[in-house]
Design a protein around this motif. Structure first.
Motif, PDB file in Angstrom:
ATOM      1  N   UNK A   1       0.841  -1.194   0.000  1.00 17.90           N
ATOM      2  CA  UNK A   1       0.000   0.000   0.000  1.00 17.90           C
ATOM      3  C   UNK A   1       0.882   1.252   0.000  1.00 17.90           C
ATOM      4  N   UNK A   2       0.393   2.305  -0.619  1.00 19.79           N
ATOM      5  CA  UNK A   2       1.169   3.540  -0.784  1.00 19.79           C
ATOM      6  C   UNK A   2       0.888   4.473   0.386  1.00 19.79           C
ATOM      7  N   UNK A   3       1.573   4.204   1.524  1.00 17.11           N
ATOM      8  CA  UNK A   3       1.392   5.043   2.707  1.00 17.11           C
ATOM      9  C   UNK A   3       2.742   5.427   3.286  1.00 17.11           C
ATOM     10  N   UNK A   4       2.711   6.476   4.075  1.00 15.61           N
ATOM     11  CA  UNK A   4       3.927   6.930   4.756  1.00 15.61           C
ATOM     12  C   UNK A   4       4.530   5.814   5.595  1.00 15.61           C
ATOM     13  N   UNK A   5       3.681   5.012   6.220  1.00 11.31           N
ATOM     14  CA  UNK A   5       4.143   3.926   7.082  1.00 11.31           C
ATOM     15  C   UNK A   5       4.995   2.930   6.298  1.00 11.31           C
ATOM     16  N   UNK A   6       4.519   2.513   5.152  1.00 14.09           N
ATOM     17  CA  UNK A   6       5.273   1.566   4.329  1.00 14.09           C
ATOM     18  C   UNK A   6       6.585   2.158   3.844  1.00 14.09           C
ATOM     19  N   UNK A   7       6.577   3.448   3.540  1.00 14.61           N
ATOM     20  CA  UNK A   7       7.780   4.101   3.017  1.00 14.61           C
ATOM     21  C   UNK A   7       8.859   4.247   4.083  1.00 14.61           C
ATOM     22  N   UNK A   8       8.458   4.161   5.369  1.00 17.98           N
ATOM     23  CA  UNK A   8       9.437   4.319   6.450  1.00 17.98           C
ATOM     24  C   UNK A   8      10.055   2.992   6.913  1.00 17.98           C
ATOM     25  N   UNK A   9       9.667   1.885   6.279  1.00 13.32           N
ATOM     26  CA  UNK A   9      10.224   0.573   6.637  1.00 13.32           C
ATOM     27  C   UNK A   9      11.677   0.480   6.158  1.00 13.32           C
ATOM     28  N   UNK A  10      12.515  -0.084   7.016  1.00 11.13           N
ATOM     29  CA  UNK A  10      13.924  -0.296   6.658  1.00 11.13           C
ATOM     30  C   UNK A  10      14.154  -1.798   6.504  1.00 11.13           C
ATOM     31  N   UNK A  11      14.319  -2.225   5.287  1.00  9.10           N
ATOM     32  CA  UNK A  11      14.506  -3.641   4.980  1.00  9.10           C
ATOM     33  C   UNK A  11      14.406  -3.830   3.483  1.00  9.10           C
ATOM     34  N   UNK A  12      14.470  -5.081   3.027  1.00 12.77           N
ATOM     35  CA  UNK A  12      14.364  -5.299   1.592  1.00 12.77           C
ATOM     36  C   UNK A  12      12.925  -5.047   1.149  1.00 12.77           C
ATOM     37  N   UNK A  13      12.763  -4.599  -0.098  1.00 12.49           N
ATOM     38  CA  UNK A  13      11.439  -4.341  -0.654  1.00 12.49           C
ATOM     39  C   UNK A  13      10.763  -5.665  -1.012  1.00 12.49           C
ATOM     40  N   UNK A  14       9.441  -5.639  -1.130  1.00 14.80           N
ATOM     41  CA  UNK A  14       8.730  -6.866  -1.484  1.00 14.80           C
ATOM     42  C   UNK A  14       9.067  -7.322  -2.900  1.00 14.80           C
ATOM     43  N   UNK A  15       9.310  -6.385  -3.817  1.00 17.36           N
ATOM     44  CA  UNK A  15       9.751  -6.771  -5.159  1.00 17.36           C
ATOM     45  C   UNK A  15      11.092  -7.494  -5.097  1.00 17.36           C
ATOM     46  N   UNK A  16      11.927  -7.100  -4.147  1.00 18.95           N
ATOM     47  CA  UNK A  16      13.230  -7.754  -3.980  1.00 18.95           C
ATOM     48  C   UNK A  16      13.064  -9.129  -3.337  1.00 18.95           C
ATOM     49  N   UNK A  17      12.100  -9.253  -2.428  1.00 18.29           N
ATOM     50  CA  UNK A  17      11.817 -10.555  -1.821  1.00 18.29           C
ATOM     51  C   UNK A  17      11.415 -11.548  -2.903  1.00 18.29           C
ATOM     52  N   UNK A  18      10.630 -11.085  -3.865  1.00 20.32           N
ATOM     53  CA  UNK A  18      10.154 -11.948  -4.947  1.00 20.32           C
ATOM     54  C   UNK A  18      11.303 -12.486  -5.799  1.00 20.32           C
ATOM     55  N   UNK A  19      12.414 -11.780  -5.813  1.00 22.95           N
ATOM     56  CA  UNK A  19      13.567 -12.188  -6.624  1.00 22.95           C
ATOM     57  C   UNK A  19      14.446 -13.227  -5.939  1.00 22.95           C
ATOM     58  N   UNK A  20      14.241 -13.465  -4.647  1.00 22.96           N
ATOM     59  CA  UNK A  20      15.041 -14.466  -3.923  1.00 22.96           C
ATOM     60  C   UNK A  20      14.646 -15.852  -4.418  1.00 22.96           C
TER      61      UNK A  20
END
Length: 324
Positions: free
Chosen positions: A254-273
């Motif tokens: 979801x496009x929210x400030x909360x999601x943008x403040x997460x420090x970690x790999x992105x979900x698109x990057x998780x999909x590439x593992x």
């Protein structure tokens, strides 16, 4: 391997061989073992009475459920853990974690880099995991792991404890899961140490993650999610989270400030593992798991019996709706 796990594997192999008509070589390739191992399992299934004219075992229904889910959800492998009639959510969670600890050793064999998220289910998994000797294996946290509450379930602590069980080493991500502001996040991810660890975390060969229901989550209990955050999640129609990143019903962040403040790999990057293992229990997470499957984030899924049945019903409902 405990008795239930051994019997379950024998039932699975026997069904593939006797009912589905696969050859021993095909089963060996599917399960990632040698053909002689399959031959021995089939013989043991006969010796113990699991296989006579038909397959006889109380776990056969679980194996059938697994195969139906693998086909319906297009996953490499689904492990369904029987609830044995229990409604105790904490006990079921521990059983799912225990099953994950029994299957992970064969999945991580020959891997060098493992990623792990955070949460109570993964905490139980690490506790149940057997001691091994993988000196060259390194564990990476996939999301920030600093906090004052429930330290034992944070990603840094889980990476450390898991590396001890594996006989390997780990790295630490010295940042919170969710920064207080975008400015603080920028400062942290621009620091050489954190940038380096995140780069390495993106290149793990196998990731182990949980799935959360944001409205009944450990993050809320720990004070990570305030009333304003929950309001944002409701407005963004969030139904679940993976590694503190919140998803809508379609599986998109979801496009929210909360999601943008997460420090970690992105979900698109998780999909590439190459291999991502989801470990989850609780029927209250049905929509969360379903959205994550729509987002195509998992290759393998370890779930409890009740959640498995609910997922299969959901898959049939969606399939019937599409045909209609």
């Amino acid at each position: 391997m405990d008795n239930w796990t051994e019997k379950r594997e024998m039932v699975r192999v026997a069904k593939l061989y006797y009912l589905n008509g696969l050859t021993q070589a095909e089963i060996a390739k599917k399960l990632g073992v040698s053909r002689p191992v399959i031959s021995k399992m089939l013989q043991r299934a006969k010796d113990t009475g699991i296989v006579e004219i038909y397959i006889r075992d109380e776990t056969v229904s679980m194996v059938e459920l697994e195969q139906q889910l693998e086909a319906a959800l297009r996953l490499d492998e689904v492990i369904v853990v029987p609830a044995h009639g229990s409604k105790n959510e904490e006990l079921i969670k521990q059983q799912v974690a225990k099953a994950a600890a029994q299957y992970l050793p064969k999945w991580i064999r020959n891997k060098r880099r493992i990623g792990i998220s955070w949460g109570t289910t993964l905490y139980h998994l690490v506790n149940e995991y057997p001691f091994e000797r993988h000196h060259k294996m390194k564990v990476y946290p996939l999301v920030g792991g600093i906090g004052r509450h429930r330290i034992e379930i944070h990603s840094n602590q889980l990476a450390y404890e898991f590396s001890k069980k594996l006989g390997g080493s780990c790295e630490f991500l010295y940042a919170p899961a969710i920064a207080d502001s975008m400015e603080l996040k920028r400062q942290l991810v621009d620091s050489p140490d954190i940038r380096s660890i995140l780069d390495e975390a993106r290149r793990v060969e196998l990731a182990i993650v949980g799935i959360g229901n944001p409205y009944e989550s450990t993050m809320t209990e720990m004070g990570y999610l305030k009333d304003e955050d929950l309001r944002q999640l409701q407005e963004g129609q969030a139904v679940g989270d993976i590694s503190s990143r919140f998803l809508d019903r379609t599986g998109k962040p979801i496009d929210t400030d909360l999601n943008h403040r997460v420090i970690g790999i992105e979900l698109d990057e998780l999909r590439q593992i190459p291999i991502v293992v989801g470990v989850v229990s609780g029927s209250n997470k049905l929509e969360a798991v379903w959205s994550s499957l729509r987002g195509d984030y998992f290759d393998k899924l370890i779930i409890d019996e009740y959640l498995a049945e609910a997922l299969l019903d959901k898959a049939k409902e969606v399939s019937n709706g599409e045909r209609g």
